[in-house]
Enzyme design. Structure first.
Site, PDB file in Angstrom:
ATOM      1  N   TYR A  99       0.841  -1.212   0.000  1.00  9.21           N
ATOM      2  CA  TYR A  99       0.000   0.000   0.000  1.00  9.21           C
ATOM      3  C   TYR A  99       0.870   1.254   0.000  1.00  9.21           C
ATOM      4  O   TYR A  99       0.641   2.197  -0.775  1.00  9.21           O
ATOM      5  CB  TYR A  99      -0.923  -0.011   1.227  1.00  9.21           C
TER       6      TYR A  99
ATOM      7  N   LYS B 294       1.141   4.193  -2.867  1.00  8.01           N
ATOM      8  CA  LYS B 294       0.873   5.613  -2.606  1.00  8.01           C
ATOM      9  C   LYS B 294       2.108   6.472  -2.902  1.00  8.01           C
ATOM     10  O   LYS B 294       1.968   7.645  -3.264  1.00  8.01           O
ATOM     11  CB  LYS B 294       0.380   5.810  -1.172  1.00  8.01           C
TER      12      LYS B 294
HETATM   13  N1  LIG Z   1      -9.082   6.126   5.492  1.00  5.84           N
HETATM   14  C1  LIG Z   1      -7.852   6.619   5.696  1.00  5.84           C
HETATM   15  O1  LIG Z   1      -7.358   6.731   6.836  1.00  5.84           O
HETATM   16  C2  LIG Z   1      -7.035   7.085   4.516  1.00  5.84           C
HETATM   17  C3  LIG Z   1      -5.799   7.688   4.784  1.00  5.84           C
HETATM   18  C4  LIG Z   1      -5.019   8.130   3.707  1.00  5.84           C
HETATM   19  C5  LIG Z   1      -5.489   7.980   2.411  1.00  5.84           C
HETATM   20  N2  LIG Z   1      -6.689   7.362   2.188  1.00  5.84           N
HETATM   21  C6  LIG Z   1      -7.123   7.237   0.794  1.00  5.84           C
HETATM   22  O2  LIG Z   1      -8.395   7.831   0.635  1.00  5.84           O
HETATM   23  C7  LIG Z   1      -9.040   7.286  -0.509  1.00  5.84           C
HETATM   24  C8  LIG Z   1     -10.489   6.915  -0.168  1.00  5.84           C
HETATM   25  O3  LIG Z   1     -10.458   5.858   0.789  1.00  5.84           O
HETATM   26  P1  LIG Z   1     -11.486   5.733   2.011  1.00  5.84           P
HETATM   27  O4  LIG Z   1     -10.691   5.747   3.254  1.00  5.84           O
HETATM   28  O5  LIG Z   1     -12.609   6.674   1.823  1.00  5.84           O
HETATM   29  O6  LIG Z   1     -11.955   4.200   1.846  1.00  5.84           O
HETATM   30  P2  LIG Z   1     -13.354   3.543   1.364  1.00  5.84           P
HETATM   31  O7  LIG Z   1     -14.464   4.007   2.232  1.00  5.84           O
HETATM   32  O8  LIG Z   1     -13.055   2.074   1.269  1.00  5.84           O
HETATM   33  O9  LIG Z   1     -13.565   4.147  -0.094  1.00  5.84           O
HETATM   34  C9  LIG Z   1     -12.799   3.721  -1.191  1.00  5.84           C
HETATM   35  C10 LIG Z   1     -13.605   4.005  -2.431  1.00  5.84           C
HETATM   36  O10 LIG Z   1     -12.825   3.581  -3.578  1.00  5.84           O
HETATM   37  C11 LIG Z   1     -13.677   2.792  -4.379  1.00  5.84           C
HETATM   38  N3  LIG Z   1     -12.955   1.880  -5.260  1.00  5.84           N
HETATM   39  C12 LIG Z   1     -12.148   0.849  -4.921  1.00  5.84           C
HETATM   40  N4  LIG Z   1     -11.721   0.228  -6.041  1.00  5.84           N
HETATM   41  C13 LIG Z   1     -12.278   0.886  -7.093  1.00  5.84           C
HETATM   42  C14 LIG Z   1     -12.247   0.725  -8.495  1.00  5.84           C
HETATM   43  N5  LIG Z   1     -11.544  -0.278  -9.075  1.00  5.84           N
HETATM   44  N6  LIG Z   1     -12.925   1.609  -9.271  1.00  5.84           N
HETATM   45  C15 LIG Z   1     -13.642   2.607  -8.710  1.00  5.84           C
HETATM   46  N7  LIG Z   1     -13.752   2.786  -7.388  1.00  5.84           N
HETATM   47  C16 LIG Z   1     -13.070   1.936  -6.595  1.00  5.84           C
HETATM   48  C17 LIG Z   1     -14.571   2.062  -3.407  1.00  5.84           C
HETATM   49  O11 LIG Z   1     -15.700   1.512  -4.088  1.00  5.84           O
HETATM   50  P3  LIG Z   1     -16.475   0.176  -3.554  1.00  5.84           P
HETATM   51  O12 LIG Z   1     -17.451   0.655  -2.516  1.00  5.84           O
HETATM   52  O13 LIG Z   1     -17.109  -0.345  -4.791  1.00  5.84           O
HETATM   53  O14 LIG Z   1     -15.425  -0.736  -2.992  1.00  5.84           O
HETATM   54  C18 LIG Z   1     -14.915   3.213  -2.485  1.00  5.84           C
HETATM   55  O15 LIG Z   1     -15.928   4.020  -3.034  1.00  5.84           O
HETATM   56  C19 LIG Z   1      -8.191   6.095  -0.945  1.00  5.84           C
HETATM   57  O16 LIG Z   1      -7.377   6.472  -2.046  1.00  5.84           O
HETATM   58  C20 LIG Z   1      -7.333   5.829   0.286  1.00  5.84           C
HETATM   59  O17 LIG Z   1      -6.122   5.187  -0.032  1.00  5.84           O
HETATM   60  C21 LIG Z   1      -7.473   6.935   3.197  1.00  5.84           C
END
Ligand SMILES: NC(=O)c1ccc[n+]([C@@H]2O[C@H](COP(=O)([O-])OP(=O)(O)OC[C@H]3O[C@@H](n4cnc5c(N)ncnc54)[C@H](OP(=O)(O)O)[C@@H]3O)[C@@H](O)[C@H]2O)c1
Length: 236
Positions: free
Chosen positions: A157, A161
């Protein structure tokens, strides 16, 4: 009027960013790979749904063709992402197929969507791309003892990133007419990792989405080629 596409916006940070941008007057295309969940999220917040799987070239092409036909695009938020996969013995799966799947969504997906969006963005008066990255993709934060990212192992991961960081740097240099910035949203309670609602620890997604929305709403004099978090610029 600003038109914005957010990938992976049916839940989590993407959905809350969409909600904030609708609130400041953007016309928002809410991208989601699942039609039912995407339509429900779009209806809830007053956005337009577009089917978009960032790992599928045909899906990306169809989504951008539709957005072009309906008037074009000013802002792209590359938000879709997946966490590390769990290995059989616990911890992170470190086999080839698992690593390819994570890189395909988190890094190659940004290239697919950005390349499809660039012809539309180049027609905008104020074209902007935001790449949702992570402190785990910062060489600085992963070497800074005061940062949680320096203590959290994330081989696949984190390196996916780090690719997002460098994609931001390289696109900002190569495509000067579009502003590209990476964002560290902060540790956020979402479904990242697949363990169910708010299974990932952290602060509310509505709070973390503020910095993503801020970078998506920059004006013509806004920054490009930077890595940002709440407090300002983050080291690469
Ligand atoms: N949460 C944290 O602490 C954190 C910290 C740093 C960065 N981030 C980043 O923030 C971003 C959003 O993550 P989140 O935390 O909000 O997690 P999340 O709730 O799991 O949301 C991820 C989203 O990405 C979608 N997705 C996954 N694979 C996909 C694909 N092939 N095509 C289109 N959509 C896809 C998921 O859709 P489905 O519902 O269909 O799976 C979901 O809508 C990510 O890039 C993550 O790496 C998160």
């Amino acid at each position: 009027m600003t038109t914005t596409l957010i990938t992976g916006a049916n839940k989590g940070l993407g959905k809350e960013t969409a909600r904030l941008l609708v609130g400041v007057g953007h016309t928002v295309w809410l991208g989601a790979r699942d039609e039912e969940r995407g339509r429900a999220a779009a209806a809830e917040i007053g956005a337009h749904f577009v089917q978009l799987d960032v790992t599928d070239d045909a899906s990306v092409a169809a989504a951008l063709a539709r957005i072009e036909a309906e008037g074009g695009l000013d802002v792209l938020v590359n938000n879709a992402g997946v966490a590390m996969r769990a290995g059989a013995a616990g911890g992170e799966a470190l086999d080839g197929p698992s690593a390819l799947a994570v890189f395909d969504t988190n890094a190659v997906g940004i290239i697919r969507v950005t390349e499809a969006a660039l012809p539309l963005l180049r027609k905008s008066d104020n074209p902007v791309v935001v790449n949702v990255c992570s402190a785990l993709g910062s060489f600085w934060a992963t070497h800074e003892p005061s940062r949680p990212a320096s203590r959290f192992p994330a081989i696949v991961y984190g390196s996916s990133k780090a690719a997002v960081s460098m994609l931001t740097v390289q696109y900002a240099k190569a495509v000067r007419e579009v502003k590209f910035n990476a964002v560290e949203p902060g540790i956020t309670a979402t479904e990242l990792g697949g363990g169910g609602i708010e299974s990932h620890p952290g602060r509310p997604a509505a709070v973390s989405a503020e910095v993503v929305a801020r970078l998506a709403d920059i004006g013509p004099d806004g920054p490009t080629g930077t890595f940002q978090e709440d407090a300002g610029e983050l080291g690469w």
